[in-house]
Design a protein around this motif. Sequence first.
Motif, PDB file in Angstrom:
ATOM      1  N   ASP A 101       0.882  -1.168   0.000  1.00 39.25           N
ATOM      2  CA  ASP A 101       0.000   0.000   0.000  1.00 39.25           C
ATOM      3  C   ASP A 101       0.923   1.223   0.000  1.00 39.25           C
ATOM      4  N   MET A 102       0.704   2.162  -0.903  1.00 41.25           N
ATOM      5  CA  MET A 102       1.620   3.296  -1.033  1.00 41.25           C
ATOM      6  C   MET A 102       1.042   4.584  -0.426  1.00 41.25           C
ATOM      7  N   THR A 103      -0.090   4.463   0.282  1.00 40.61           N
ATOM      8  CA  THR A 103      -0.787   5.664   0.764  1.00 40.61           C
ATOM      9  C   THR A 103       0.100   6.518   1.683  1.00 40.61           C
ATOM     10  N   ILE A 104       0.761   5.882   2.653  1.00 38.49           N
ATOM     11  CA  ILE A 104       1.473   6.682   3.670  1.00 38.49           C
ATOM     12  C   ILE A 104       2.686   7.395   3.064  1.00 38.49           C
ATOM     13  N   ILE A 105       3.479   6.682   2.288  1.00 38.83           N
ATOM     14  CA  ILE A 105       4.684   7.327   1.722  1.00 38.83           C
ATOM     15  C   ILE A 105       4.286   8.410   0.719  1.00 38.83           C
ATOM     16  N   ASN A 106       3.184   8.160   0.041  1.00 39.25           N
ATOM     17  CA  ASN A 106       2.722   9.156  -0.919  1.00 39.25           C
ATOM     18  C   ASN A 106       2.254  10.429  -0.207  1.00 39.25           C
ATOM     19  N   LYS A 107       1.534  10.251   0.882  1.00 35.96           N
ATOM     20  CA  LYS A 107       1.013  11.407   1.632  1.00 35.96           C
ATOM     21  C   LYS A 107       2.156  12.167   2.320  1.00 35.96           C
ATOM     22  N   GLN A 108       3.072  11.435   2.960  1.00 40.35           N
ATOM     23  CA  GLN A 108       4.124  12.094   3.739  1.00 40.35           C
ATOM     24  C   GLN A 108       5.225  12.683   2.866  1.00 40.35           C
ATOM     25  N   LEU A 109       5.606  11.953   1.804  1.00 38.11           N
ATOM     26  CA  LEU A 109       6.800  12.358   1.037  1.00 38.11           C
ATOM     27  C   LEU A 109       6.509  12.623  -0.437  1.00 38.11           C
ATOM     28  N   GLY A 110       5.268  12.428  -0.864  1.00 41.94           N
ATOM     29  CA  GLY A 110       4.887  12.690  -2.261  1.00 41.94           C
ATOM     30  C   GLY A 110       5.666  11.829  -3.247  1.00 41.94           C
ATOM     31  N   TRP A 111       6.099  10.631  -2.802  1.00 38.36           N
ATOM     32  CA  TRP A 111       6.969   9.796  -3.640  1.00 38.36           C
ATOM     33  C   TRP A 111       6.192   8.703  -4.364  1.00 38.36           C
ATOM     34  N   ASN A 112       6.577   8.452  -5.604  1.00 38.99           N
ATOM     35  CA  ASN A 112       6.034   7.338  -6.383  1.00 38.99           C
ATOM     36  C   ASN A 112       7.146   6.698  -7.195  1.00 38.99           C
ATOM     37  N   PRO A 113       7.128   5.365  -7.355  1.00 42.88           N
ATOM     38  CA  PRO A 113       8.137   4.717  -8.203  1.00 42.88           C
ATOM     39  C   PRO A 113       7.856   4.998  -9.672  1.00 42.88           C
ATOM     40  N   LYS A 114       8.912   4.931 -10.507  1.00 37.00           N
ATOM     41  CA  LYS A 114       8.731   5.311 -11.918  1.00 37.00           C
ATOM     42  C   LYS A 114       9.029   4.184 -12.908  1.00 37.00           C
ATOM     43  N   THR A 115      10.013   3.330 -12.597  1.00 40.47           N
ATOM     44  CA  THR A 115      10.583   2.463 -13.633  1.00 40.47           C
ATOM     45  C   THR A 115       9.812   1.149 -13.791  1.00 40.47           C
ATOM     46  N   SER A 116       9.504   0.806 -15.063  1.00 43.84           N
ATOM     47  CA  SER A 116       8.764  -0.434 -15.327  1.00 43.84           C
ATOM     48  C   SER A 116       9.691  -1.631 -15.124  1.00 43.84           C
ATOM     49  N   LEU A 117       9.087  -2.797 -14.980  1.00 40.52           N
ATOM     50  CA  LEU A 117       9.884  -4.008 -14.755  1.00 40.52           C
ATOM     51  C   LEU A 117      10.798  -4.292 -15.948  1.00 40.52           C
ATOM     52  N   TRP A 118      10.272  -4.137 -17.151  1.00 46.57           N
ATOM     53  CA  TRP A 118      11.095  -4.393 -18.343  1.00 46.57           C
ATOM     54  C   TRP A 118      12.319  -3.468 -18.337  1.00 46.57           C
ATOM     55  N   ASP A 119      12.086  -2.181 -18.096  1.00 50.87           N
ATOM     56  CA  ASP A 119      13.203  -1.216 -18.140  1.00 50.87           C
ATOM     57  C   ASP A 119      14.233  -1.501 -17.047  1.00 50.87           C
ATOM     58  N   LEU A 120      13.771  -1.851 -15.865  1.00 47.71           N
ATOM     59  CA  LEU A 120      14.747  -2.064 -14.788  1.00 47.71           C
ATOM     60  C   LEU A 120      15.530  -3.347 -15.032  1.00 47.71           C
ATOM     61  N   LEU A 121      14.882  -4.344 -15.660  1.00 47.16           N
ATOM     62  CA  LEU A 121      15.620  -5.565 -15.975  1.00 47.16           C
ATOM     63  C   LEU A 121      16.620  -5.308 -17.091  1.00 47.16           C
ATOM     64  N   GLU A 122      16.233  -4.448 -18.024  1.00 41.49           N
ATOM     65  CA  GLU A 122      17.147  -4.159 -19.140  1.00 41.49           C
ATOM     66  C   GLU A 122      18.428  -3.503 -18.611  1.00 41.49           C
ATOM     67  N   SER A 123      18.288  -2.511 -17.729  1.00 38.59           N
ATOM     68  CA  SER A 123      19.524  -1.861 -17.263  1.00 38.59           C
ATOM     69  C   SER A 123      20.299  -2.786 -16.319  1.00 38.59           C
ATOM     70  N   THR A 124      19.595  -3.577 -15.513  1.00 40.55           N
ATOM     71  CA  THR A 124      20.293  -4.455 -14.576  1.00 40.55           C
ATOM     72  C   THR A 124      21.010  -5.599 -15.305  1.00 40.55           C
ATOM     73  N   LEU A 125      20.329  -6.201 -16.282  1.00 42.93           N
ATOM     74  CA  LEU A 125      20.968  -7.329 -16.980  1.00 42.93           C
ATOM     75  C   LEU A 125      22.077  -6.855 -17.925  1.00 42.93           C
ATOM     76  N   THR A 126      21.978  -5.619 -18.398  1.00 42.52           N
ATOM     77  CA  THR A 126      23.098  -5.056 -19.168  1.00 42.52           C
ATOM     78  C   THR A 126      24.326  -4.993 -18.256  1.00 42.52           C
ATOM     79  N   TYR A 127      24.116  -4.520 -17.022  1.00 42.06           N
ATOM     80  CA  TYR A 127      25.217  -4.466 -16.047  1.00 42.06           C
ATOM     81  C   TYR A 127      25.751  -5.873 -15.759  1.00 42.06           C
TER      82      TYR A 127
END
Length: 388
Positions: A343-369
């Motif tokens: 549930d992202m309600t508390i972190i969103n309310k307190q810090l206005g934070w949301n994740p951005k990167t899709s699973l495909w994109d994060l795997l692409e940069s990680t597996l390239t590494y």
Amino acid sequence: MASQNRVDLDGNPIKPITICMIGAGGFIGSHLCEKLMAETPHKVLALDVYNDKIKHLLEPDSLPWADRIQFHRLNIKNDSRLESLVRMADLTINLAAICTPADYNTRPLDTIYSNFIDAIPVVKYCSGNNKRLIHFSTCEVYGKTIGSFLPKDSPLRQDPAYYVLSEDASPCIFGPIEKQRWSYACAKQLIERLIYAEGAENGMDFTIVRPFNWIGPRMDFIPGIDGPSEGVPRVLACFSNNLLRHEPLKLVDGGQSQRTFIYIKDAIEAVLLMIENPARANGHIFNVGNPNNEVTVKQLAEMMTKVYAKVSGEPLLETPTIDISSEEFYGVGYDDSDKRIPDMTIINKQLGWNPKTSLWDLLESTLTYQHRTYAEAVKQATSKPAAS
Ligand code: NAD
């Protein structure tokens, strides 16, 4: 370059602080140190038994942040320097832990000592010296979902009320004691309760972080290359190891568990907001994950084989996965969480934070590494004749 005119979420200037980071040489610590050096004016006292993953930040002396990071090689189990380092800092961040599932049921004593007993002095030193603490817990404290106890065909299993995990409402549901897998979750839960009680009874300023499967470069090790040949790292490194060796990815109990994966760089943004916005973060427990990146472990394996073929230029594996029982893979006493949606309600309310990167994109940069870092070493290791 660290800007001198940075402001917090309420528009107040951010003063440079000193951070005592315990476990700074690990996966999360290395990314957090990188972020703090590149983008902030803060100082870091980096404590760990290893520093391989942060060596690039420590040497040479000509690095622009050389006077802002200091490595202290120490084991917090038995080093009297710990309290003075906590005292020298404004904030302590505790990342130190044994946190690989393969250890929970096979090394339960080390797991409990590392995640509970060894963390107690850190909490005490922070409380006793009026220092702020950001402590790393885990999403494993939720254990299993309520929905997992419903009949398999119950429509309520589709109702988020039965599976979304929220910091202030969800129970912590673990299996029986003989399922030693839960030793980690239970130790983390008890240290959370101790920290919470220090806040309630003694006014200690604290923030607790519950990471939901953060992944990215430098996570764990590749067995036989930069870690023990018989070692079993977390799922990203296990699957990477299989891909690098062109062997099928091993799916424990069919890989039916569901997980949400978040890119380490997104998660580190959230931690920086906690560091720099104490008035909004103190007294809170935060889920940090990406509810949009949910897959079964089997789907993760299939996606990783496709992404790896793309970034390495190698053909797709003919047999991408094979099944293995949890007892064969992890040993006796293993058990698992069925599903983990934060549930992202508390972190969103307190810090206005949301994740951005899709699973495909994060795997692409990680597996390239992974490919750039390990492919050649794995090739050489596998072409060596076996010792007679
Ligand atoms: P990691 O194993 O890469 O890093 C932990 C670091 O702590 C290691 O460098 C280790 O050497 C150090 N350490 C352990 N015991 C120590 C001791 N006694 N003295 C000094 N140093 C010691 O793990 P990570 O992924 O960076 O995780 C950091 C924290 O986040 C842990 O508390 C873990 O439980 C929590 N966590 C991480 C994830 C994730 O997705 N990566 C998920 C849930 C929880």
